[in-house]
Design a protein around this motif. Sequence first.
Motif, PDB file in Angstrom:
ATOM      1  N   GLN A 152      -4.041  28.900  11.907  1.00  0.00           N
ATOM      2  CA  GLN A 152      -2.971  29.295  10.997  1.00  0.00           C
ATOM      3  C   GLN A 152      -3.038  28.479   9.703  1.00  0.00           C
ATOM      4  O   GLN A 152      -2.917  29.027   8.607  1.00  0.00           O
ATOM      5  CB  GLN A 152      -1.619  29.091  11.689  1.00  0.00           C
ATOM      6  N   GLY A 153      -3.277  27.180   9.837  1.00  0.00           N
ATOM      7  CA  GLY A 153      -3.420  26.326   8.663  1.00  0.00           C
ATOM      8  C   GLY A 153      -4.647  26.694   7.845  1.00  0.00           C
ATOM      9  O   GLY A 153      -4.606  26.692   6.603  1.00  0.00           O
ATOM     10  N   GLN A 154      -5.737  27.006   8.540  1.00  0.00           N
ATOM     11  CA  GLN A 154      -6.956  27.410   7.841  1.00  0.00           C
ATOM     12  C   GLN A 154      -6.733  28.708   7.071  1.00  0.00           C
ATOM     13  O   GLN A 154      -7.179  28.844   5.927  1.00  0.00           O
ATOM     14  CB  GLN A 154      -8.113  27.582   8.833  1.00  0.00           C
ATOM     15  N   ILE A 155      -6.035  29.644   7.672  1.00  0.00           N
ATOM     16  CA  ILE A 155      -5.781  30.923   7.004  1.00  0.00           C
ATOM     17  C   ILE A 155      -4.891  30.713   5.779  1.00  0.00           C
ATOM     18  O   ILE A 155      -5.144  31.305   4.717  1.00  0.00           O
ATOM     19  CB  ILE A 155      -5.178  31.941   7.996  1.00  0.00           C
ATOM     20  N   ALA A 156      -3.883  29.854   5.899  1.00  0.00           N
ATOM     21  CA  ALA A 156      -3.043  29.553   4.735  1.00  0.00           C
ATOM     22  C   ALA A 156      -3.883  28.927   3.625  1.00  0.00           C
ATOM     23  O   ALA A 156      -3.717  29.252   2.438  1.00  0.00           O
ATOM     24  CB  ALA A 156      -1.904  28.612   5.135  1.00  0.00           C
ATOM     25  N   ARG A 172      -4.718  30.341  -0.264  1.00  0.00           N
ATOM     26  CA  ARG A 172      -4.613  29.511  -1.478  1.00  0.00           C
ATOM     27  C   ARG A 172      -5.924  29.507  -2.251  1.00  0.00           C
ATOM     28  O   ARG A 172      -5.932  29.615  -3.479  1.00  0.00           O
ATOM     29  CB  ARG A 172      -4.213  28.075  -1.126  1.00  0.00           C
ATOM     30  N   MET A 173      -7.028  29.384  -1.518  1.00  0.00           N
ATOM     31  CA  MET A 173      -8.332  29.370  -2.171  1.00  0.00           C
ATOM     32  C   MET A 173      -8.570  30.661  -2.951  1.00  0.00           C
ATOM     33  O   MET A 173      -9.064  30.630  -4.078  1.00  0.00           O
ATOM     34  CB  MET A 173      -9.449  29.176  -1.124  1.00  0.00           C
ATOM     35  N   ILE A 174      -8.234  31.771  -2.351  1.00  0.00           N
ATOM     36  CA  ILE A 174      -8.421  33.064  -3.014  1.00  0.00           C
ATOM     37  C   ILE A 174      -7.520  33.148  -4.243  1.00  0.00           C
ATOM     38  O   ILE A 174      -7.959  33.573  -5.318  1.00  0.00           O
ATOM     39  CB  ILE A 174      -8.155  34.225  -2.033  1.00  0.00           C
ATOM     40  N   GLU A 175      -6.268  32.742  -4.083  1.00  0.00           N
ATOM     41  CA  GLU A 175      -5.332  32.791  -5.203  1.00  0.00           C
ATOM     42  C   GLU A 175      -5.761  31.883  -6.356  1.00  0.00           C
ATOM     43  O   GLU A 175      -5.509  32.190  -7.521  1.00  0.00           O
ATOM     44  CB  GLU A 175      -3.925  32.404  -4.740  1.00  0.00           C
ATOM     45  N   GLU A 228     -18.420  31.384  -1.582  1.00  0.00           N
ATOM     46  CA  GLU A 228     -19.092  30.751  -0.443  1.00  0.00           C
ATOM     47  C   GLU A 228     -18.136  29.850   0.330  1.00  0.00           C
ATOM     48  O   GLU A 228     -18.135  29.834   1.562  1.00  0.00           O
ATOM     49  CB  GLU A 228     -20.300  29.953  -0.941  1.00  0.00           C
ATOM     50  N   ASP A 229     -17.297  29.100  -0.387  1.00  0.00           N
ATOM     51  CA  ASP A 229     -16.315  28.232   0.267  1.00  0.00           C
ATOM     52  C   ASP A 229     -15.285  29.051   1.055  1.00  0.00           C
ATOM     53  O   ASP A 229     -14.905  28.684   2.173  1.00  0.00           O
ATOM     54  CB  ASP A 229     -15.589  27.358  -0.762  1.00  0.00           C
ATOM     55  N   VAL A 230     -14.855  30.162   0.465  1.00  0.00           N
ATOM     56  CA  VAL A 230     -13.875  31.026   1.130  1.00  0.00           C
ATOM     57  C   VAL A 230     -14.473  31.595   2.419  1.00  0.00           C
ATOM     58  O   VAL A 230     -13.839  31.568   3.482  1.00  0.00           O
ATOM     59  CB  VAL A 230     -13.409  32.157   0.190  1.00  0.00           C
TER      60      VAL A 230
END
Length: 93
Positions: free
Chosen positions: A21-25, A29-32, A38-40
């Motif tokens: 759940q934390g990773q998905i959050a 954020r990374m996408i936003e 590659e990191d995403v």
Amino acid sequence: MELVMAADDLRTVVNRLRRAQGQIAGIIRMIEEGRDCEDVVTQLAAASRALDRAGFAIIATGLQQCLAEPESSEAPDRDQMRARLEKLFLSLA
């Protein structure tokens, strides 16, 4: 099939799910923030593995319970249980 897990097993699965759940959050954020693709994708793969591990832990507990109850291993019930477990495994594939 009812899910009955020992407290330690349950805690482990819940911890894995919370981590995912934390990773998905973090991925959101990374996408936003427009982070590197590659990191995403790397983080998506990590979250996916965490979810898979939680699912496999739950399936393993179900198998353990089935094996611990030999009186429920009559032929029609065994076939039905096998089909249900196979479907669960395939759902994680």
